[in-house]
Structure formats: structure tokens, C-alpha cells
Design a protein around this motif. Structure first.
Motif, short mmCIF file in Angstrom:
data_model
loop_
_atom_site.label_atom_id
_atom_site.label_comp_id
_atom_site.label_asym_id
_atom_site.label_seq_id
_atom_site.Cartn_x
_atom_site.Cartn_y
_atom_site.Cartn_z
N UNK A 36 18.49 -1.03 -28.59
CA UNK A 36 17.64 -2.20 -28.78
C UNK A 36 17.71 -2.68 -30.23
N UNK A 37 17.73 -1.72 -31.15
CA UNK A 37 17.84 -2.08 -32.57
C UNK A 37 19.13 -2.85 -32.83
N UNK A 38 20.25 -2.31 -32.33
CA UNK A 38 21.55 -2.93 -32.59
C UNK A 38 21.61 -4.31 -31.95
N UNK A 44 20.06 -11.52 -34.32
CA UNK A 44 19.57 -12.19 -35.53
C UNK A 44 20.75 -12.59 -36.42
N UNK A 45 21.74 -11.71 -36.49
CA UNK A 45 22.92 -12.00 -37.31
C UNK A 45 23.64 -13.23 -36.76
N UNK A 69 12.00 -20.27 -37.11
CA UNK A 69 12.38 -19.88 -35.75
C UNK A 69 13.03 -18.52 -35.77
N UNK A 70 13.81 -18.27 -36.82
CA UNK A 70 14.45 -16.95 -36.95
C UNK A 70 13.39 -15.86 -37.07
N UNK A 71 12.34 -16.13 -37.89
CA UNK A 71 11.26 -15.15 -38.03
C UNK A 71 10.57 -14.93 -36.69
N UNK A 77 11.54 -9.61 -31.16
CA UNK A 77 12.30 -8.36 -31.02
C UNK A 77 11.46 -7.15 -31.45
N UNK A 78 10.70 -7.32 -32.53
CA UNK A 78 9.86 -6.22 -33.01
C UNK A 78 8.83 -5.84 -31.95
N UNK A 79 8.23 -6.85 -31.29
CA UNK A 79 7.26 -6.55 -30.24
C UNK A 79 7.90 -5.75 -29.11
N UNK A 80 9.10 -6.19 -28.71
CA UNK A 80 9.78 -5.49 -27.61
C UNK A 80 10.07 -4.05 -28.02
#
Lengths: 138, 253
Positions: A36-38, A44-45, A69-71, A77-80
Motif C-alpha cells: 500500500x505504501x509503494x 503521488x509521484x 489536490x495532491x495533498x 492514501x493516509x486514511x486508507x
């Protein structure tokens, strides 16, 4: 998107990817928790590099300043990820509980079967703890 | 099946109750003859296990504190694996009266379809007075549960309960983690087991610290209310044989 913020975003996302990848390579992080991190870092990249897509997403959902929007996406993603870890912790709690119960039941059965070693160990443990708790003895 | 003389196990969960747990075991030996006693030491840091073992009871020592739900579930598993017909929970703090086990057993003898008999402090007049704050909470749960299970439940937080084989095997498979009593009533209802309540005497706590301190009671209320409403929305609250394990080894989100 302004060049400076784009560069910062690219560096941050790439850095995250490299750090996570390196942890997996050193076996500090299991693949199942790294995926999930990757995936988050790559997404994001990608958005940071391909700023045209980010701008389109921003205007679609009504965000004037595209880096916001990126934030927002990063926050999603952080929530997931957090939910994922809560699930993992819940599963581990359940598994630990079962292990503790099985272990305690086995120890009891073993000591009842007359295994002197287990009984001595249990008694020694009791005595150790009783000695630590002088007030509980009459 | 020996319906005339069922094998009964008394499970005494105890957490740091070296003072009262041996007293509970002695009173069980005295006032509930024929009942096997097993003390579940829930990771105590005092001499609970040694003190209980000295009374001649079997002692199961959990390696660390699991909380009341995990401790009592150990008792359910033990009862199932050792083929007991009935199991009664008797708290290690001395609150439950060993002589009242006969009261619970009489209900089950009379109606063998009963799967769980709960000792209630609020049925009849037995002079029990809990602090007003706790009573209010209990009555809120009692009100909600009575509506949900559509029959009167007066003391849903009482842990003084007698279970038959069906209830034992249900709860050995799945018992709530903490503050399990209220949820257990719901599970019994969902699985269409029969529950009865009977008035019993209970004592003030003999010593130690209640698992529900005043600071935790707000958390207790919220947690149990959540469990009640989540339980309502669960199609099947418990794993059946063949279902995915409740604690799967595989990874998934």
C-alpha cells in the motif's frame, strides 16, 4: 503547476518510495504491509510529474490550486493506510488472544499430566511473583 | 448424557485477586459440592495463581492480561474440551454467592431447553444496591436489550451465569473481548438459544478493583452501545463451522 512545488512533490514522493523499498529490501518491512505504501508513493509521484492530470483532477473537483489536490489525494492514501493498520492490529489482537488461551490451557494440561518440570516451573514462577508482592501474603 | 447428574464446571476469572479468589474457591468447595473449580488467572501480577492453587483448585494461568472476555472464554474452551455438561461463571472478587449456583441449576433442571440462566440482582427483592451511576447504566442496557430480544432482561451485566453445552460451544467459538455480558445476551438471542433470568443474592465486592472503574464507565457505555447496534446489523454474528476464521492468518483489507 508552479515548478518549485512540483519539484518538492516529486522529491517527496520519490523519497517515500525509495525509503519504503529500502526497508523491504532489508527485510524490516513485510511486503504485505509495503504494498500500500509503494502504491501510494507511485500514485503521488505520477501525479506530481504529470501535472496536466493533476490540474484536470483539481478543476473537476473544484480545487483552484492544483497542489492542494495532491495533498487531498495524499490524505486519502493516509486514511486508507491507517484503516489497513487498524485491521491488521485487530487481527493480531484476536490471534494473540487465541494463542494466549491455547498456551494457558496446554500448560494446565501438562501440569495435570504430572510433568514435574512444568509444575516446578509454575511453582517457581508463583513463588517469584509472591516474593515480589509481600503484602499479599498473610 | 447424565441428565440426572450433570458435570458442572465453575470458572473463576481472577485478576489480581489473591485476597478474595481463594475465598471464592473455598466457598465453592463448601456450598457447591460436586462442582469442579477452575481458576483463570488473567495475567495477575500478584500471588493470585499460587493462592488459588493452594486451595486445591485447578489454575489456568494466562501469560498476560486478556481482559474478562478472554479469560472467561478460556473457561468455555476448557469446559468444552473436558466434556462438561454445564459451566457457571463465578467472579473472583467474591461478589457471587456459591450457594446460589443451586438456584441457577434448578432453573435448568426444570426446563432442559434453557441454554443460559442469568442470576439477576434486580428481580425480586434481594437488597442489592449498586451505586446509582452503575444502576442507571445497567437499566439503560436492560431497557434496550429487552426491546431487542423482545422479552424482559433485568440484569444484562451480571456475570453470574450458568451455561449448558450449546451455550458453552457457542461462546468457546466466539465471546466478546471486553465487557462481554451484554453482548453475550444478544448473541444468545441471535443464535436462538433460550435464556432465563432468576433472582439471586449478590454481595458487595470482597476486595480488589472492579474491572469497571468509574473512569472507564463512560467508555464502557459507549463501547457496549456500539456493540449492541453493530450486533443488530450483523446478519450472522458468529462464525459457523466452515466459515472464514475470525482471526484469519491471511492478509486482506
Amino acid at each position: 503547476m508552479e515548478l518549485r512545488i512540483q519539484l518538492v512533490s516529486i522529491v517527496a514522493a520519490a523519497g517515500l518510495f525509495v525509503v519504503v523499498f529500502e526497508m523491504v529490501r532489508r527485510r524490516r518491512l513485510l511486503e504485505r504491509y509495503a504494498l500500500l505504501w509503494l502504491f501510494s508513493a507511485l500514485a503521488l509521484l505520477g501525479l506530481a510529474i504529470w501535472s496536466g492530470l493533476l490540474e484536470r483532477i483539481a478543476s473537476t473537483i473544484g480545487i483552484i490550486y492544483p497542489p492542494n489536490a495532491l495533498f487531498l489525494i495524499a490524505f486519502g492514501f493516509v486514511l486508507v493506510l491507517l484503516l489497513h493498520f487498524s485491521l491488521a492490529v485487530s487481527r493480531l489482537t484476536d490471534q494473540t488472544k487465541m494463542l494466549a488461551q491455547r498456551l494457558a490451557l496446554l500448560e494446565e494440561r501438562q501440569s495435570r499430566a504430572g510433568h514435574d518440570v512444568a509444575r516446578e516451573r509454575a511453582d517457581a514462577r508463583d513463588e517469584d511473583e509472591a516474593a515480589l508482592e509481600p503484602s499479599s501474603r498473610p | 448424557m447424565r441428565t440426572d447428574n450433570p458435570r458442572t464446571l465453575a470458572v473463576v476469572p481472577a485478576y489480581n485477586e489473591a485476597e478474595t479468589a481463594p475465598e471464592v474457591v473455598r466457598s465453592l468447595h463448601r456450598d457447591a459440592p460436586g462442582v469442579d473449580v477452575v481458576v483463570i488467572d488473567d495475567g495477575s501480577t500478584d500471588a493470585t495463581a499460587a493462592a488459588a492453587r493452594a486451595t486445591g483448585a485447578r489454575v489456568i494461568r494466562l501469560p498476560f492480561n486478556l481482559g474478562i472476555g478472554g479469560a472467561v472464554q478460556t473457561g468455555f474452551v476448557y469446559a468444552r474440551e473436558n466434556g462438561y455438561d454445564r459451566m457457571v461463571q463465578v467472579d473472583g472478587d467474591g461478589q457471587h454467592v456459591a450457594a446460589e449456583i443451586a438456584t441457577l441449576a434448578a432453573v435448568m433442571d426444570e426446563d432442559p431447553a434453557t441454554d443460559m440462566v442469568c442470576g439477576s440482582r434486580f428481580l425480586g427483592d434481594n437488597g442489592y444496591l449498586a451505586p446509582i451511576s452503575r444502576r442507571t447504566g445497567i437499566h439503560i442496557f436492560a431497557f434496550l436489550l429487552s426491546r431487542i430480544v423482545d422479552r424482559p432482561v433485568t440484569d444484562p451485566t451480571s456475570g453470574f451465569r450458568l451455561y449448558n453445552r450449546r451455550a458453552i460451544s457457542l461462546f468457546a467459538r466466539d465471546y466478546p473481548h471486553d465487557y462481554p455480558e451484554v453482548e453475550a445476551v444478544l448473541m444468545v438471542h441471535h443464535h436462538q438459544l433460550q435464556m432465563r433470568e432468576v433472582p439471586v443474592r449478590m454481595l458487595e465486592r470482597g476486595g480488589g478493583v472492579s474491572s469497571i472503574s468509574s473512569g472507564k464507565s463512560a467508555y464502557y457505555m459507549v463501547k457496549v452501545l456500539l456493540a449492541i447496534f453493530v450486533g443488530l446489523l450483523r446478519r450472522r454474528p458468529v462464525v459457523e463451522p466452515g466459515d472464514a476464521s475470525p482471526a484469519p492468518a491471511s492478509h486482506g483489507i
